[in-house]
Design an enzyme around this catalytic site. Structure first.
Site, PDB file in Angstrom:
ATOM      1  N   ASP A  17      29.059 -20.444 -43.060  1.00 53.36           N
ATOM      2  CA  ASP A  17      29.793 -20.237 -41.712  1.00 53.36           C
ATOM      3  C   ASP A  17      30.297 -19.162 -41.266  1.00 53.36           C
ATOM      4  O   ASP A  17      30.807 -18.336 -42.282  1.00 53.36           O
ATOM      5  CB  ASP A  17      30.364 -21.675 -41.557  1.00 53.36           C
ATOM      6  CG  ASP A  17      30.975 -21.776 -40.244  1.00 53.36           C
ATOM      7  OD1 ASP A  17      30.151 -21.594 -39.260  1.00 53.36           O
ATOM      8  OD2 ASP A  17      32.112 -22.044 -39.951  1.00 53.36           O
ATOM      9  N   ASP A  19      32.764 -18.202 -38.123  1.00 50.26           N
ATOM     10  CA  ASP A  19      33.987 -18.461 -37.635  1.00 50.26           C
ATOM     11  C   ASP A  19      34.886 -19.231 -38.506  1.00 50.26           C
ATOM     12  O   ASP A  19      34.874 -20.452 -38.379  1.00 50.26           O
ATOM     13  CB  ASP A  19      33.927 -18.972 -36.184  1.00 50.26           C
ATOM     14  CG  ASP A  19      33.066 -18.289 -35.365  1.00 50.26           C
ATOM     15  OD1 ASP A  19      33.298 -16.833 -35.259  1.00 50.26           O
ATOM     16  OD2 ASP A  19      32.173 -18.707 -34.602  1.00 50.26           O
ATOM     17  N   GLY A  66      32.751 -26.415 -35.204  1.00 45.53           N
ATOM     18  CA  GLY A  66      31.541 -26.522 -35.874  1.00 45.53           C
ATOM     19  C   GLY A  66      30.273 -26.902 -35.174  1.00 45.53           C
ATOM     20  O   GLY A  66      29.134 -26.978 -35.748  1.00 45.53           O
ATOM     21  N   ARG A  69      27.709 -25.223 -28.898  1.00 45.13           N
ATOM     22  CA  ARG A  69      28.962 -25.268 -27.654  1.00 45.13           C
ATOM     23  C   ARG A  69      28.849 -26.431 -26.689  1.00 45.13           C
ATOM     24  O   ARG A  69      29.621 -26.840 -26.307  1.00 45.13           O
ATOM     25  CB  ARG A  69      28.292 -23.763 -26.976  1.00 45.13           C
ATOM     26  CG  ARG A  69      29.577 -23.342 -25.779  1.00 45.13           C
ATOM     27  CD  ARG A  69      29.140 -22.284 -24.986  1.00 45.13           C
ATOM     28  NE  ARG A  69      28.692 -21.235 -25.944  1.00 45.13           N
ATOM     29  CZ  ARG A  69      27.812 -20.238 -25.341  1.00 45.13           C
ATOM     30  NH1 ARG A  69      27.305 -20.364 -24.085  1.00 45.13           N
ATOM     31  NH2 ARG A  69      27.321 -19.373 -26.127  1.00 45.13           N
ATOM     32  N   SER A 144      27.232 -20.929 -33.292  1.00 38.79           N
ATOM     33  CA  SER A 144      27.617 -19.947 -32.287  1.00 38.79           C
ATOM     34  C   SER A 144      26.467 -19.032 -31.972  1.00 38.79           C
ATOM     35  O   SER A 144      25.957 -18.381 -32.591  1.00 38.79           O
ATOM     36  CB  SER A 144      28.812 -19.195 -32.151  1.00 38.79           C
ATOM     37  OG  SER A 144      29.180 -18.491 -31.409  1.00 38.79           O
TER      38      SER A 144
END
Length: 251
Positions: A17, A19, A66, A69, A144
């Protein structure tokens, strides 16, 4: 064998992942979500006279962290009993639609990223370098749509063999985390099976995706979600920094 010891030779691919795992941009996302929803709920209260619970950090971890958006927008709105039109991905940030609010949050995120830049966690860079030394295939798997821009801003574009981001997932019609499909697609792109791949995640939804996909090893990175919560979601190992996986690795 210590809890953080990993037998890397058992695995062909490592799926990160982004971020909160590779870069500290989870904090930027948190601030952008807070700014957007605080303003929206204040405006909404003034318009319809309803007093809505203020947006807090707990909302981020419970409803947003997670997830793609727009799924995060829907979840927070539902928690306040608010229904908005879906809108279109092309909606301007001023539109009071699900996608308009998502685009408003993204505008705030992009502004912060362009102004402040981003530096990868040193421990994450250490692990990435170690995995390159071992000849492992690496991918980023992020919900994202900003993932490629964040990777570029951190100077890590050449470090990953494949990047699965929110925009690509939408194009491929892959459901987002906690479904395991984006991780599975990344493993396939790297020529690996789920069973021979490692997932590294800081979000409950991401850890749950790794467990649901029956990946060979799911590592939780505790950047605020809590070690117990990550283990409860299915993490085999929990660390506070990825450098621990170098110090404790073997094989």
């Amino acid at each position: 064998m210590p809890d953080t010891a990993v037998e890397w030779d058992r695995y062909d691919a490592v799926l990160f992942d982004l971020d909160g795992v590779v870069t500290p941009t989870a904090e930027v996302h948190m601030h952008a979500w807070e700014a957007m929803f605080t303003a929206f709920l204040t405006e909404r209260s003034a318009h319809d006279g309803t007093v809505y619970p203020p947006y807090t950090e707990r909302d981020y971890f419970e409803y947003v962290d997670g997830k793609p958006r727009y799924d995060g927008v829907r979840a927070v709105l539902a928690s306040r009993g608010i229904t908005l039109p879906e809108g279109s991905p092309d909606d301007p940030p001023t539109a009071e639609t699900v996608m308009g609010l998502g685009n408003r949050k993204n505008e705030a995120f992009t502004t912060i990223l362009e102004t402040d830049g981003v530096v990868a966690y040193p421990g994450s860079v250490t692990l990435i370098e170690e995995l390159h030394r071992r000849g492992k295939k690496l991918a980023v798997v992020s919900s994202s749509r900003n993932a490629p821009a964040v990777i570029a801003a951190a100077g890590l574009t050449g470090d990953f063999d494949f990047v699965m981001h929110g925009g690509l997932a939408a194009e491929l019609h892959l459901p987002g985390k906690p479904a395991p499909d984006t991780f599975g697609h990344a493993a396939e792109e790297l020529g690996a099976t789920n069973e021979r791949s490692v997932v590294l995640e800081d979000a409950i939804n991401g850890v749950a995706a790794g467990r649901a996909g029956h990946f060979g090893l799911v590592i939780g990175v505790d950047r605020g979600a809590g070690a117990d919560a990550l283990r409860g979601a299915g993490a085999d190992v929990v660390v506070g920094d990825l450098a621990e996986l170098v110090a404790g690795s073997r094989g």
